[in-house]
Design an enzyme around this catalytic site. Structure first.
Site, PDB file in Angstrom:
ATOM      1  N   HIS A  89     -42.749  27.697  31.877  1.00 45.95           N
ATOM      2  CA  HIS A  89     -42.100  28.648  30.970  1.00 45.95           C
ATOM      3  C   HIS A  89     -42.210  28.164  29.521  1.00 45.95           C
ATOM      4  O   HIS A  89     -42.147  26.964  29.255  1.00 45.95           O
ATOM      5  CB  HIS A  89     -40.624  28.812  31.338  1.00 45.95           C
ATOM      6  CG  HIS A  89     -40.397  29.298  32.740  1.00 45.95           C
ATOM      7  ND1 HIS A  89     -40.278  28.427  33.805  1.00 45.95           N
ATOM      8  CD2 HIS A  89     -40.275  30.552  33.242  1.00 45.95           C
ATOM      9  CE1 HIS A  89     -40.092  29.140  34.921  1.00 45.95           C
ATOM     10  NE2 HIS A  89     -40.091  30.427  34.606  1.00 45.95           N
ATOM     11  N   HIS A  90     -42.328  29.110  28.623  1.00 48.32           N
ATOM     12  CA  HIS A  90     -42.403  28.781  27.194  1.00 48.32           C
ATOM     13  C   HIS A  90     -41.146  28.027  26.739  1.00 48.32           C
ATOM     14  O   HIS A  90     -40.030  28.407  27.080  1.00 48.32           O
ATOM     15  CB  HIS A  90     -42.535  30.082  26.392  1.00 48.32           C
ATOM     16  CG  HIS A  90     -42.497  29.880  24.909  1.00 48.32           C
ATOM     17  ND1 HIS A  90     -41.748  30.678  24.079  1.00 48.32           N
ATOM     18  CD2 HIS A  90     -43.115  28.964  24.128  1.00 48.32           C
ATOM     19  CE1 HIS A  90     -41.914  30.254  22.824  1.00 48.32           C
ATOM     20  NE2 HIS A  90     -42.736  29.236  22.828  1.00 48.32           N
ATOM     21  N   GLY A  91     -41.342  26.980  25.929  1.00 47.52           N
ATOM     22  CA  GLY A  91     -40.205  26.217  25.407  1.00 47.52           C
ATOM     23  C   GLY A  91     -39.572  26.930  24.219  1.00 47.52           C
ATOM     24  O   GLY A  91     -39.590  26.445  23.093  1.00 47.52           O
ATOM     25  N   ASP A  92     -38.976  28.086  24.490  1.00 42.16           N
ATOM     26  CA  ASP A  92     -38.539  28.968  23.400  1.00 42.16           C
ATOM     27  C   ASP A  92     -37.380  28.416  22.574  1.00 42.16           C
ATOM     28  O   ASP A  92     -37.354  28.565  21.358  1.00 42.16           O
ATOM     29  CB  ASP A  92     -38.191  30.365  23.945  1.00 42.16           C
ATOM     30  CG  ASP A  92     -37.116  30.336  25.026  1.00 42.16           C
ATOM     31  OD1 ASP A  92     -36.881  29.264  25.627  1.00 42.16           O
ATOM     32  OD2 ASP A  92     -36.504  31.391  25.279  1.00 42.16           O
ATOM     33  N   THR A 144     -41.984  35.088  25.696  1.00 44.27           N
ATOM     34  CA  THR A 144     -42.445  34.693  24.348  1.00 44.27           C
ATOM     35  C   THR A 144     -43.515  33.606  24.497  1.00 44.27           C
ATOM     36  O   THR A 144     -43.968  33.315  25.592  1.00 44.27           O
ATOM     37  CB  THR A 144     -41.271  34.133  23.519  1.00 44.27           C
ATOM     38  OG1 THR A 144     -40.629  33.105  24.296  1.00 44.27           O
ATOM     39  CG2 THR A 144     -40.267  35.217  23.192  1.00 44.27           C
TER      40      THR A 144
END
Ligand SMILES: [Zn+2]
Length: 377
Positions: A170-173, A201
């Site tokens: 998962h994106h490190g948003d 994102t």
């Protein structure tokens, strides 16, 4: 000391509730597998008892009212208004000890940071950390307190240049959001494309703003990306940027939900690609704070982080899982009695399509992001 491992039996004591994919038992299983391999009794490598972070550290990123709300639900009882802070339903349930557990995990990451920053241990690993989705006033994606942001913020206060490398599926948003407008932190996230996966994102065009323009780097990988593409994408982007940025310290989020066996995601990595990349992060890091992250195939989590810890300590492990360990944890669904996965390569038209997309993204980053990173003074 050569390296240090931060741990507490209490890491595994929290309970997100029945049906929630995040099982804290994975941390205990990881610890037990490391122990069975003799990796927690290496000379000059202490296992350090985790201590909860003081509240003032949480406030380096999170808002006062969010921390008060999280503290307020620590007894596991719902409070009206908690939903405004992302709490109490679905991904981020309220459970007994949620605030205490979050402080413990964050404290462990801060201890790792202190050991690394002071030079006491050039590498420290906190498998419970890496909770990269939490936002300043909101729980998100199973994360309540964003320990990577707090660790990096504490290092910035000491004048350090920090590079953050995130290889979770998962994106490190949350981490990107915290440092989107500064050139003091270089964040690089390799993740499954937001077109297919939470949080939606992390597209290559998200590259920072103002002084931070060029210092947020995103490599979205299409579903079915395999080890070969993972290593290729890493090699094409990360070493060049790190050599230019010249960080004092690297903080990495080593999420292992990117594996072919993970039930929540669609990437197809194995221990082979993962270990190659972890070895490269080690080579590129002058000092290294290693954090855990996602991972929902429990046995895979234990194997992958055991391998990562072996790489950090330059120990070569036998591929057969220790017999005594398998006897103790027979019901944990180890599909094979081997530590490492078989090699896996995607083939045919699908591979071609995925490779073309990864190549497009890398070219875009080289043309648009690379020129913006200035060499450290
Ligand atoms: Zn994840």
């Amino acid at each position: 000391m050569k390296t240090s491992f931060i741990y507490s039996e209490d890491f595994a004591k929290n309970d997100y509730g029945a049906g929630h994919p995040l099982r804290s038992f994975r941390l205990k299983l990881t610890y037990e597998l490391m122990k069975a391999y003799g990796l927690l009794s290496l000379p000059d490598v202490p296992v350090i008892q985790a201590i909860p972070a003081e509240e003032k550290y949480l406030l380096l990123y999170h808002t006062r009212d969010y921390i008060d709300m999280l503290n307020g639900v620590n007894n596991g009882v719902e409070i009206p208004g908690e939903e405004n802070y992302g709490l109490g339903f679905g991904d981020n349930p309220v459970f007994e000890g949620v605030y205490e557990w979050s402080r413990l995990v964050t404290g462990a990451s801060l201890q790792a940071a202190e050991l690394v920053d002071s030079g006491a241990a050039p590498i420290s690993f906190n498998v419970s950390g890496g909770l990269h989705h939490a936002l300043a006033s909101k729980a998100s994606g199973f994360c309540y307190i964003n320990d990577p942001v707090i660790v990096i913020s504490s290092l910035l206060r000491k004048g350090k240049r920090v590079a953050y490398i995130d290889i979770d599926a998962h994106h490190g948003d949350g981490v990107q959001d915290a440092f989107y407008r500064t050139d003091k932190v270089l964040t690089i996230s390799l993740h499954e494309s937001g077109l297919y996966l939470f949080p939606g994102t992390g597209f290559e065009t998200e590259m920072g703003e103002g002084e931070g323009r060029g210092y947020s780097v995103n490599i979205p990988m299409p579903p079915s990306s395999d080890d070969e593409l993972f290593v290729y994408a890493f090699d094409e982007v990360v070493p060049s940027l790190l050599k230019k940025f010249k960080p004092n310290i690297v903080v990495s989020q080593l999420g292992v939900d990117s594996f072919i066996t993970d039930p929540l995601t669609h990437l197809k990595y194995t221990t082979n690609g993962f270990c190659e990349v972890v070895g490269k992060i080690k080579e590129l890091s002058p000092r290294w704070i290693a954090l855990g992250g996602g991972g929902y195939d429990v046995t895979n989590v234990a194997k992958a982080w055991t391998l990562a810890w072996a790489i950090m300590n330059e120990v070569d492990l036998p591929n057969a899982l220790p017999e005594a360990f398998l006897e103790q944890y027979p019901l944990e669904g180890f599909r094979s009695r081997k530590l490492r996965d078989k090699e896996y390569q995607e083939t045919g038209a699908q591979k071609k399509k995925v490779k073309a997309e990864v190549s497009r993204v890398i070219l875009w980053i080289k043309e648009n992001v690379f020129p913006l990173i200035s060499t450290s003074p």
